[in-house]
Motif scaffolding. Structure first.
Motif, PDB file in Angstrom:
ATOM      1  N   PHE A  22       0.746  -1.101  -0.052  1.00  0.00           N
ATOM      2  CA  PHE A  22      -0.045  -0.083  -0.091  1.00  0.00           C
ATOM      3  C   PHE A  22       0.828   1.383  -0.067  1.00  0.00           C
ATOM      4  O   PHE A  22       0.572   2.338  -0.550  1.00  0.00           O
ATOM      5  CB  PHE A  22      -0.949   0.007   1.309  1.00  0.00           C
ATOM      6  CG  PHE A  22      -0.296   0.498   2.400  1.00  0.00           C
ATOM      7  CD1 PHE A  22       0.329  -0.383   3.146  1.00  0.00           C
ATOM      8  CD2 PHE A  22      -0.688   1.972   2.606  1.00  0.00           C
ATOM      9  CE1 PHE A  22       1.123  -0.045   4.338  1.00  0.00           C
ATOM     10  CE2 PHE A  22      -0.106   2.376   3.995  1.00  0.00           C
ATOM     11  CZ  PHE A  22       0.652   1.435   4.860  1.00  0.00           C
ATOM     12  N   ARG A  33      -4.096   8.320  15.067  1.00  0.00           N
ATOM     13  CA  ARG A  33      -5.387   7.253  14.930  1.00  0.00           C
ATOM     14  C   ARG A  33      -5.361   6.568  16.204  1.00  0.00           C
ATOM     15  O   ARG A  33      -4.400   6.250  17.083  1.00  0.00           O
ATOM     16  CB  ARG A  33      -5.019   6.244  14.102  1.00  0.00           C
ATOM     17  CG  ARG A  33      -5.294   7.009  12.503  1.00  0.00           C
ATOM     18  CD  ARG A  33      -5.223   5.422  11.714  1.00  0.00           C
ATOM     19  NE  ARG A  33      -4.994   6.212  10.230  1.00  0.00           N
ATOM     20  CZ  ARG A  33      -5.941   6.857   9.458  1.00  0.00           C
ATOM     21  NH1 ARG A  33      -7.384   6.862  10.027  1.00  0.00           N
ATOM     22  NH2 ARG A  33      -5.665   7.296   8.454  1.00  0.00           N
ATOM     23  N   PRO A  34      -6.573   6.247  16.644  1.00  0.00           N
ATOM     24  CA  PRO A  34      -6.869   5.647  18.043  1.00  0.00           C
ATOM     25  C   PRO A  34      -6.026   4.467  18.255  1.00  0.00           C
ATOM     26  O   PRO A  34      -5.975   3.582  17.282  1.00  0.00           O
ATOM     27  CB  PRO A  34      -8.367   5.489  18.082  1.00  0.00           C
ATOM     28  CG  PRO A  34      -8.894   5.624  16.884  1.00  0.00           C
ATOM     29  CD  PRO A  34      -7.812   6.362  16.228  1.00  0.00           C
ATOM     30  N   GLU A  92      -1.340   9.654  10.927  1.00  0.00           N
ATOM     31  CA  GLU A  92      -1.512   8.076  11.188  1.00  0.00           C
ATOM     32  C   GLU A  92      -1.318   7.823  12.649  1.00  0.00           C
ATOM     33  O   GLU A  92      -1.949   7.019  13.296  1.00  0.00           O
ATOM     34  CB  GLU A  92      -0.682   7.255  10.234  1.00  0.00           C
ATOM     35  CG  GLU A  92      -0.871   7.353   8.870  1.00  0.00           C
ATOM     36  CD  GLU A  92      -2.181   6.945   8.692  1.00  0.00           C
ATOM     37  OE1 GLU A  92      -2.525   5.971   9.208  1.00  0.00           O
ATOM     38  OE2 GLU A  92      -2.588   7.570   7.554  1.00  0.00           O
ATOM     39  N   ARG A  97       1.513  12.733   6.394  1.00  0.00           N
ATOM     40  CA  ARG A  97       0.983  11.397   6.579  1.00  0.00           C
ATOM     41  C   ARG A  97       1.219  10.892   8.005  1.00  0.00           C
ATOM     42  O   ARG A  97       0.242  10.034   8.646  1.00  0.00           O
ATOM     43  CB  ARG A  97       1.403  10.637   5.282  1.00  0.00           C
ATOM     44  CG  ARG A  97       0.567   9.269   5.237  1.00  0.00           C
ATOM     45  CD  ARG A  97      -0.732   9.045   5.769  1.00  0.00           C
ATOM     46  NE  ARG A  97      -1.542   9.668   4.375  1.00  0.00           N
ATOM     47  CZ  ARG A  97      -2.991   9.531   4.780  1.00  0.00           C
ATOM     48  NH1 ARG A  97      -3.567   9.102   5.790  1.00  0.00           N
ATOM     49  NH2 ARG A  97      -3.907  10.055   3.673  1.00  0.00           N
TER      50      ARG A  97
HETATM   51  C1  HEC Z   1      -4.669   1.750  13.561  1.00  0.00           C
HETATM   52  C2  HEC Z   1      -4.354   1.315  12.361  1.00  0.00           C
HETATM   53  C3  HEC Z   1      -3.585   2.025  11.440  1.00  0.00           C
HETATM   54  C4  HEC Z   1      -2.076   2.202  11.501  1.00  0.00           C
HETATM   55  C5  HEC Z   1      -1.366   1.735  12.652  1.00  0.00           C
HETATM   56  C6  HEC Z   1      -1.548   2.998  10.338  1.00  0.00           C
HETATM   57  N1  HEC Z   1      -2.659   3.222   9.395  1.00  0.00           N
HETATM   58 FE1  HEC Z   1      -2.465   4.278   7.819  1.00  0.00          FE
HETATM   59  N2  HEC Z   1      -4.460   4.176   7.477  1.00  0.00           N
HETATM   60  C7  HEC Z   1      -5.342   3.578   8.646  1.00  0.00           C
HETATM   61  C8  HEC Z   1      -6.927   3.887   7.985  1.00  0.00           C
HETATM   62  C9  HEC Z   1      -7.894   3.265   8.682  1.00  0.00           C
HETATM   63  C10 HEC Z   1      -6.577   4.531   6.982  1.00  0.00           C
HETATM   64  C11 HEC Z   1      -7.767   5.280   5.957  1.00  0.00           C
HETATM   65  C12 HEC Z   1      -8.425   4.181   5.170  1.00  0.00           C
HETATM   66  C13 HEC Z   1      -7.393   4.121   4.217  1.00  0.00           C
HETATM   67  O1  HEC Z   1      -7.200   4.903   3.188  1.00  0.00           O
HETATM   68  O2  HEC Z   1      -7.034   2.970   3.889  1.00  0.00           O
HETATM   69  C14 HEC Z   1      -4.958   4.830   6.686  1.00  0.00           C
HETATM   70  C15 HEC Z   1      -4.532   5.446   5.388  1.00  0.00           C
HETATM   71  C16 HEC Z   1      -3.281   5.405   5.234  1.00  0.00           C
HETATM   72  C17 HEC Z   1      -2.830   6.057   3.848  1.00  0.00           C
HETATM   73  C18 HEC Z   1      -3.695   6.397   2.809  1.00  0.00           C
HETATM   74  C19 HEC Z   1      -4.040   5.479   1.964  1.00  0.00           C
HETATM   75  C20 HEC Z   1      -4.392   5.828   0.365  1.00  0.00           C
HETATM   76  O3  HEC Z   1      -4.410   5.326  -0.364  1.00  0.00           O
HETATM   77  O4  HEC Z   1      -4.980   7.207   0.665  1.00  0.00           O
HETATM   78  C21 HEC Z   1      -1.410   5.870   4.072  1.00  0.00           C
HETATM   79  C22 HEC Z   1      -0.325   6.281   3.105  1.00  0.00           C
HETATM   80  C23 HEC Z   1      -1.164   5.342   5.272  1.00  0.00           C
HETATM   81  N3  HEC Z   1      -2.260   5.317   6.103  1.00  0.00           N
HETATM   82  C24 HEC Z   1       0.161   5.121   5.917  1.00  0.00           C
HETATM   83  C25 HEC Z   1       0.375   4.699   7.174  1.00  0.00           C
HETATM   84  C26 HEC Z   1       1.580   4.695   7.698  1.00  0.00           C
HETATM   85  C27 HEC Z   1       3.161   5.340   7.155  1.00  0.00           C
HETATM   86  C28 HEC Z   1       1.616   4.140   8.974  1.00  0.00           C
HETATM   87  C29 HEC Z   1       2.609   4.199  10.106  1.00  0.00           C
HETATM   88  C30 HEC Z   1       3.348   5.407  10.750  1.00  0.00           C
HETATM   89  C31 HEC Z   1       0.309   4.103   9.136  1.00  0.00           C
HETATM   90  N4  HEC Z   1      -0.484   4.186   8.174  1.00  0.00           N
HETATM   91  C32 HEC Z   1      -0.326   3.210  10.196  1.00  0.00           C
HETATM   92  C33 HEC Z   1      -5.096   2.881   9.586  1.00  0.00           C
HETATM   93  C34 HEC Z   1      -3.684   2.916  10.054  1.00  0.00           C
END
Ligand code: HEC
Length: 464
Positions: free
Chosen positions: A423, A442-443, A439, A435
């Motif tokens: 991803f 988030r809870p 992130e 970003r």
């Molecule tokens: C608690 C779960 C969780 C964690 C831990 C988490 N994410 Fe996410 N992330 C999500 C959710 C829910 C979304 C919003 C839904 C989506 O776009 O998939 C998101 C969205 C994203 C997106 C946007 C995706 C898009 O296509 O728009 C990115 C990039 C991302 N996260 C990067 C990260 C990074 C880097 C980390 C670590 C620092 C991280 N995430 C940690 C749950 C999490």
């Protein structure tokens, strides 16, 4: 802990470690599998009064005897290398598993005695005391299996430690929670069936070439028999693997998620795909072989059908691979391949049942080599997947690169929530600073300021 780490003169340290283990493990697994099967073949020969089984059993044992000393000698190199190159890991790991290590030493000594004096030397002398002789065969198989159980217990601990790694100065000796850790039963059964499968396919391939080169008719007959039975067993033993592998993967997903994601599309993914490619090579050759040679045997045919059905089930549980775009294309693709394969079998259903031609012997040999490569790659994938940790989240290797540590952190803090490392690549905005700020809010997410810096550094470098 500042224990002195010996620098390697050339090549990175892990290469040295990897090489010495690769010299020992194929031998150890082959000997264990051969000694497990030998008394079974001998017993079948004894019951059926068929000396070909006896000869086969004897050849497996004699071959094991040839490999036993080099295998053991190379094995002694492993702790020597660990002591010098990974001293802290060794001190702490040998500390928590001192008694299992001593137990494997005792089993090893017992194995030497029962195998050498009770089974190998007595083969001809006890021709008329077969039951006693087979008993010693079973005893040597059991001692060999006990050694494997112990190494799989303490080896699986490195991936899913069920108990914390004690300090150098805390004498522990034994930890049931550590030994019977979550992935232990999976690693053991995975290796048990994989060892039988790869060693028998390899043996089948070698017997096939011996068949090709044998001049005397009786010898030719024997090698055709030996190649057929070992090759078929190797193929059928494989079908436990998709189920065990699936369970194993689930356990890793839960207990060592970084390693799981590293294998499933992450930095160990290409090696895992190579392994699966090797699996497809030997499966295809062996399935066609079995169909041609044994298509009128209901037991084998129903076994193979069940195998094919389980493969189908496995593929339909598996999320779509990236190359296929959508889930629908993925399902269509594997269905076409499997149906095409069945159609191919249908077309060749009337071919001559003899698989005695020269290309067939080479095909079997290639299948054996592919099985060996799949086995070797499997160990490598597991090893690399938990890098840079020697014991998952308990101890990091001394030569860790900042990039490796950061990668682990990103997998641990981000990927686990996003179900695949891919991803990040798909996210084209690349606004990593903002970003990560979003992130971490988030809870349930717990990322320190220091970790934020490391994560951003990695993401910027890896996905500029
Ligand atoms: C608690 C779960 C969780 C964690 C831990 C988490 N994410 Fe996410 N992330 C999500 C959710 C829910 C979304 C919003 C839904 C989506 O776009 O998939 C998101 C969205 C994203 C997106 C946007 C995706 C898009 O296509 O728009 C990115 C990039 C991302 N996260 C990067 C990260 C990074 C880097 C980390 C670590 C620092 C991280 N995430 C940690 C749950 C999490």
């Amino acid at each position: 802990m500042d224990l002195p780490v010996i620098p390697t003169p050339l090549l990175p340290r892990w290469v040295w470690m990897e090489e010495v283990t690769y010299s020992h493990i194929p031998i150890a697994t082959l000997v264990t599998a051969f000694l497990f099967l030998a008394p079974i073949f001998e017993y079948i020969g004894y019951r059926r009064k068929d000396m070909r089984y006896d000869r086969l059993a004897k050849s497996l044992v004699f071959f094991s005897m040839i490999l036993f000393s080099p295998g053991a000698a190379l094995g002694t190199g492993i702790p020597m290398f660990i002591i010098g190159l990974y001293p802290e890991f060794w001190s702490r790991w040998a500390n928590i598993f001192f008694w299992p290590l001593i137990a494997q030493f005792v089993f090893f000594t017992l194995e030497v005695v029962v195998l050498f004096f009770g089974y190998y030397l007595t083969w001809d002398r006890w021709m008329n005391r077969k039951r006693l002789h087979i008993l010693f065969g079973v005893l040597s198989a059991l001692t060999g299996m006990s050694i494997q159980i112990i190494w799989d217990g303490i080896g699986s601990y490195m991936m899913t430690p069920g108990a914390p790694l004690p300090g150098v100065n805390e004498p522990v000796g034994w930890s049931a929670q550590g030994f019977f850790n979550p992935s232990f039963p999976y690693l053991f059964t995975h290796r048990f069936f994989a060892n039988i499968s790869y060693t028998m396919l390899l043996a089948g391939g070698v017997f096939a070439l011996k068949y090709l080169h044998a001049k005397v008719k009786e010898e030719k007959n024997y090698f055709a028999f030996a190649a057929d039975i070992t090759f078929s067993i190797g193929f059928l033993a494989f079908f436990a693997m998709p189920f065990i592998g699936w369970g194993y993967a689930k356990i890793l997903q839960h207990n060592a998620p970084v390693a799981f994601h590293a294998i499933m599309g992450g930095h160990s993914g290409s090696k895992f795909i190579f392994k699966m490619a090797m699996v497809s090579v030997f499966l295809t050759i062996a399935a066609v072989y079995l169909f041609i040679r044994h298509r009128d045997k209901p037991v084998i045919l129903s076994f193979a059908t069940a195998g094919l059905a389980s493969l189908y089930l496995f593929l339909s549980w598996h999320p779509a691979l990236d190359w296929f775009g959508s889930t629908a294309t993925w399902r269509i693709a594997y269905t076409i391949v499997l149906v095409g394969f069945i159609a191919f079998l249908w077309v060749i259903r009337k071919t001559d049942k003899q698989v005695t031609s020269e290309p067939w012997q080479w095909a079997m040999f290639i299948a054996g080599i592919a099985a060996f490569l799949a086995f070797a790659m499997g160990g490598f994938v597991r090893e690399r997947a938990r890098q840079p940790h020697t014991v998952y989240k308990q101890i990091i290797k001394p030569e860790v690169l900042p990039r490796e540590a950061d990668e682990f952190l990103v997998y641990d803090k981000c990927v686990v929530c996003h179900s695949t490392p891919k991803f990040l690549d798909r996210y084209k905005k690349r606004d990593w600073v903002e970003r990560v700020k979003v992130e971490r809010e988030r809870p349930g997410v717990d990322i320190t300021d220091d970790e934020v810096e490391h994560i951003i550094r990695y993401l910027r470098e890896r996905y500029p």
